[in-house]
Design an enzyme around this catalytic site. Structure first.
Site, PDB file in Angstrom:
ATOM      1  N   ASN A   1      14.302 -22.213   7.823  1.00 23.66           N
ATOM      2  CA  ASN A   1      13.792 -22.860   9.039  1.00 23.66           C
ATOM      3  C   ASN A   1      12.277 -22.975   8.890  1.00 23.66           C
ATOM      4  O   ASN A   1      11.574 -21.970   8.969  1.00 23.66           O
ATOM      5  CB  ASN A   1      14.182 -22.004  10.253  1.00 23.66           C
ATOM      6  CG  ASN A   1      13.593 -22.533  11.547  1.00 23.66           C
ATOM      7  OD1 ASN A   1      13.009 -23.622  11.581  1.00 23.66           O
ATOM      8  ND2 ASN A   1      13.745 -21.765  12.617  1.00 23.66           N
TER       9      ASN A   1
ATOM     10  N   LYS B   1      10.187 -24.384  10.829  1.00 20.58           N
ATOM     11  CA  LYS B   1       9.488 -24.335  12.128  1.00 20.58           C
ATOM     12  C   LYS B   1       8.382 -25.386  12.176  1.00 20.58           C
ATOM     13  O   LYS B   1       8.556 -26.483  11.652  1.00 20.58           O
ATOM     14  CB  LYS B   1       8.983 -22.913  12.387  1.00 20.58           C
ATOM     15  CG  LYS B   1      10.098 -21.853  12.266  1.00 20.58           C
ATOM     16  CD  LYS B   1       9.705 -20.481  12.738  1.00 20.58           C
ATOM     17  CE  LYS B   1      10.868 -19.520  12.571  1.00 20.58           C
ATOM     18  NZ  LYS B   1      10.592 -18.185  13.073  1.00 20.58           N
TER      19      LYS B   1
ATOM     20  N   HIS C   1      17.498 -21.562  19.136  1.00 14.19           N
ATOM     21  CA  HIS C   1      16.601 -20.606  18.480  1.00 14.19           C
ATOM     22  C   HIS C   1      15.809 -19.843  19.546  1.00 14.19           C
ATOM     23  O   HIS C   1      15.455 -20.406  20.575  1.00 14.19           O
ATOM     24  CB  HIS C   1      15.655 -21.347  17.528  1.00 14.19           C
ATOM     25  CG  HIS C   1      14.907 -20.407  16.631  1.00 14.19           C
ATOM     26  ND1 HIS C   1      13.794 -19.728  17.066  1.00 14.19           N
ATOM     27  CD2 HIS C   1      15.135 -20.006  15.354  1.00 14.19           C
ATOM     28  CE1 HIS C   1      13.378 -18.942  16.071  1.00 14.19           C
ATOM     29  NE2 HIS C   1      14.171 -19.092  15.035  1.00 14.19           N
TER      30      HIS C   1
ATOM     31  N   GLU D   1      12.829 -19.051  19.736  1.00 11.16           N
ATOM     32  CA  GLU D   1      11.539 -19.662  20.100  1.00 11.16           C
ATOM     33  C   GLU D   1      11.744 -20.789  21.101  1.00 11.16           C
ATOM     34  O   GLU D   1      10.893 -21.024  21.955  1.00 11.16           O
ATOM     35  CB  GLU D   1      10.814 -20.127  18.824  1.00 11.16           C
ATOM     36  CG  GLU D   1      10.275 -18.928  18.047  1.00 11.16           C
ATOM     37  CD  GLU D   1      10.217 -19.113  16.541  1.00 11.16           C
ATOM     38  OE1 GLU D   1      10.321 -20.267  16.061  1.00 11.16           O
ATOM     39  OE2 GLU D   1      10.084 -18.096  15.838  1.00 11.16           O
TER      40      GLU D   1
ATOM     41  N   GLU E   1      19.805 -13.419  15.292  1.00 10.71           N
ATOM     42  CA  GLU E   1      18.370 -13.277  15.053  1.00 10.71           C
ATOM     43  C   GLU E   1      17.759 -12.383  16.133  1.00 10.71           C
ATOM     44  O   GLU E   1      17.375 -12.874  17.201  1.00 10.71           O
ATOM     45  CB  GLU E   1      17.692 -14.654  15.082  1.00 10.71           C
ATOM     46  CG  GLU E   1      18.164 -15.603  14.016  1.00 10.71           C
ATOM     47  CD  GLU E   1      17.073 -16.606  13.619  1.00 10.71           C
ATOM     48  OE1 GLU E   1      16.829 -16.729  12.410  1.00 10.71           O
ATOM     49  OE2 GLU E   1      16.458 -17.217  14.506  1.00 10.71           O
TER      50      GLU E   1
ATOM     51  N   GLY F   1       9.447 -12.984  12.545  1.00 10.25           N
ATOM     52  CA  GLY F   1       8.022 -13.164  12.272  1.00 10.25           C
ATOM     53  C   GLY F   1       7.212 -11.886  12.400  1.00 10.25           C
ATOM     54  O   GLY F   1       5.982 -11.911  12.427  1.00 10.25           O
TER      55      GLY F   1
ATOM     56  N   SER G   1      12.764 -11.858   9.516  1.00  9.28           N
ATOM     57  CA  SER G   1      12.013 -11.231   8.425  1.00  9.28           C
ATOM     58  C   SER G   1      12.851 -10.980   7.172  1.00  9.28           C
ATOM     59  O   SER G   1      12.715  -9.950   6.513  1.00  9.28           O
ATOM     60  CB  SER G   1      11.336  -9.930   8.905  1.00  9.28           C
ATOM     61  OG  SER G   1      10.402 -10.214   9.936  1.00  9.28           O
TER      62      SER G   1
HETATM   63  P1  13P Z   1      11.090 -15.047   9.983  1.00 16.62           P
HETATM   64  O1  13P Z   1      11.912 -15.049   8.722  1.00 16.62           O
HETATM   65  O2  13P Z   1       9.726 -15.626   9.785  1.00 16.62           O
HETATM   66  O3  13P Z   1      11.103 -13.729  10.657  1.00 16.62           O
HETATM   67  O4  13P Z   1      11.822 -16.091  10.993  1.00 16.62           O
HETATM   68  C1  13P Z   1      13.178 -15.976  11.209  1.00 16.62           C
HETATM   69  C2  13P Z   1      13.636 -17.145  11.996  1.00 16.62           C
HETATM   70  O5  13P Z   1      13.269 -17.306  13.136  1.00 16.62           O
HETATM   71  C3  13P Z   1      14.514 -18.117  11.335  1.00 16.62           C
HETATM   72  O6  13P Z   1      15.030 -19.034  12.253  1.00 16.62           O
END
Ligand code: 13P
Length: 257
Positions: free
Chosen positions: A9, A11, A95, A97, A167, A173, A213
Site C-alpha cells: 500500500n 498510500k 483502511h 487511515e 491491521e 507506521g 510494520s
Molecule cells: P506500515 O507497514 O507502514 O506500518 O503500514 C501498514 C499499512 O497501513 C498497510 O495498509
C-alpha cells in the site's frame, strides 16, 4: 490451499513518474514470482501507468479506496468501473487511515465492499483495533463489529472471495509490529468469526493478511503462522529491496534479489 498475497500500500507517496520507475524496478525483482500473488496499490493518478508498466508480469494493481456509486454528481470520487478501466483487479476498503481521517464508518465500508464485488473487484477489507481498544480488552468486540457490519448483506459465496486484512492501528507506521502470537491470535479469531457468520467453507477459503510494520526482519515469523495468509505492507513497500525480500519470505528468501 489459500494462495499467499503480498500487497504494498503506497498510500500518499510517489508522483506518477516515480511510481512508474519504481514499478519497473519491482518488475525486475518480483515480476516473475509464482509462489504468491503480488499486488501494489499506487495513488489513483498513477494506477493506469503503473498497470501498463507491470502488465504481463505477476504483479497486480489495486486502488486504495473507491466510491460506491458507479457514476454521477460526486465531485472528487472514483468508482469501481473507473478502477477496472485502468487495470485494477483489487481495491483496499476501510483502511484505518480512511476510518480515522476521512470519516469512514462500518456502513460506508459495507457499501464500498458491495460496489467492488458488483463490478468484479476483489476488496481487501481492512479491520483492526486501536491501542486504547486493545488495552481495554475490546479487540475481539471491535473486530466482531467491523466484520459483521462490513459484510452485512453479502452472501457467503461472495465473502469467500474477499480478502480480509487485519491491521492493528497501533502497529501501523509505528515500527511496533504485533508479535507473531498476537497476530495469529487475531487471525484465528477472525477465521472463527467468518466460520460462525458464513460457514466453515468460507472461513477456510478467505485469505486474511496481516498489516502493521511488516518488514524484511519480521515477515518470516509472521508468515509461518497458520492463519496468516499474507501481508499488507506500507512503509517497507516503498523500498524495492525491502518489498522484494518480503515477497520472498521464509522458504523463498534465497530467491530475494
Ligand atoms: P506500515 O507497514 O507502514 O506500518 O503500514 C501498514 C499499512 O497501513 C498497510 O495498509
Amino acid at each position: 490451499m489459500r494462495r499467499t498475497i503480498i500487497a504494498g500500500n503506497w498510500k500518499l507517496n510517489k508522483t506518477t513518474d516515480e511510481a512508474v520507475r519504481f514499478a519497473l524496478e519491482l518488475k525486475q525483482r518480483v515480476g516473475s514470482v509464482t509462489h504468491c500473488d503480488v499486488i501494489v496499490a499506487p495513488a489513483f493518478v498513477a494506477l493506469g501507468e503503473v498497470y501498463r508498466a507491470v502488465k504481463g508480469t505477476s504483479i497486480r494493481v489495486a486502488g486504495q479506496n473507491l466510491f460506491w456509486e458507479a457514476s454521477g454528481a460526486y465531485t472528487g470520487e472514483i468508482s469501481a468501473p473507473m478502477l477496472r478501466s485502468v487495470g485494477c483487479d483489487h481495491v483496499i476498503v476501510g483502511h484505518s487511515e480512511r476510518r480515522q481521517y476521512f470519516g469512514e464508518s462500518d456502513e460506508t465500508v459495507n457499501k464500498r465492499i458491495k460496489a467492488a464485488l458488483q463490478h468484479g473487484l476483489t476488496p481487501i477489507f481492512c479491520v483492526g483495533e486501536t491501542l486504547e481498544e486493545r488495552e481495554s480488552n475490546r479487540t475481539f468486540d471491535v473486530l466482531t463489529r467491523q466484520v459483521v457490519a462490513g459484510l452485512e448483506g453479502i452472501p457467503a459465496g461472495r465473502v469467500a472471495g474477499i480478502v480480509v486484512a487485519y491491521e492493528p492501528v497501533w502497529a501501523i507506521g509505528t515500527g511496533r509490529t504485533a508479535t507473531r502470537e498476537q497476530a495469529q491470535e487475531a487471525h484465528a479469531f477472525l477465521r472463527a468469526l467468518l466460520a460462525e457468520q458464513r460457514g466453515d467453507h468460507v472461513a477456510a477459503s478467505c485469505r486474511i493478511l496481516y498489516g502493521g510494520s511488516v518488514k524484511p526482519g519480521n515477515v518470516d515469523g509472521l508468515m509461518a503462522q497458520p492463519d496468516i495468509d499474507g501481508a499488507l505492507v506500507g512503509g517497507a513497500s516503498l523500498d524495492a529491496a525491502s518489498f522484494a525480500r518480503i515477497v520472498n519470505y521464509g522458504p523463498h528468501a534465497s530467491l530475494a534479489g
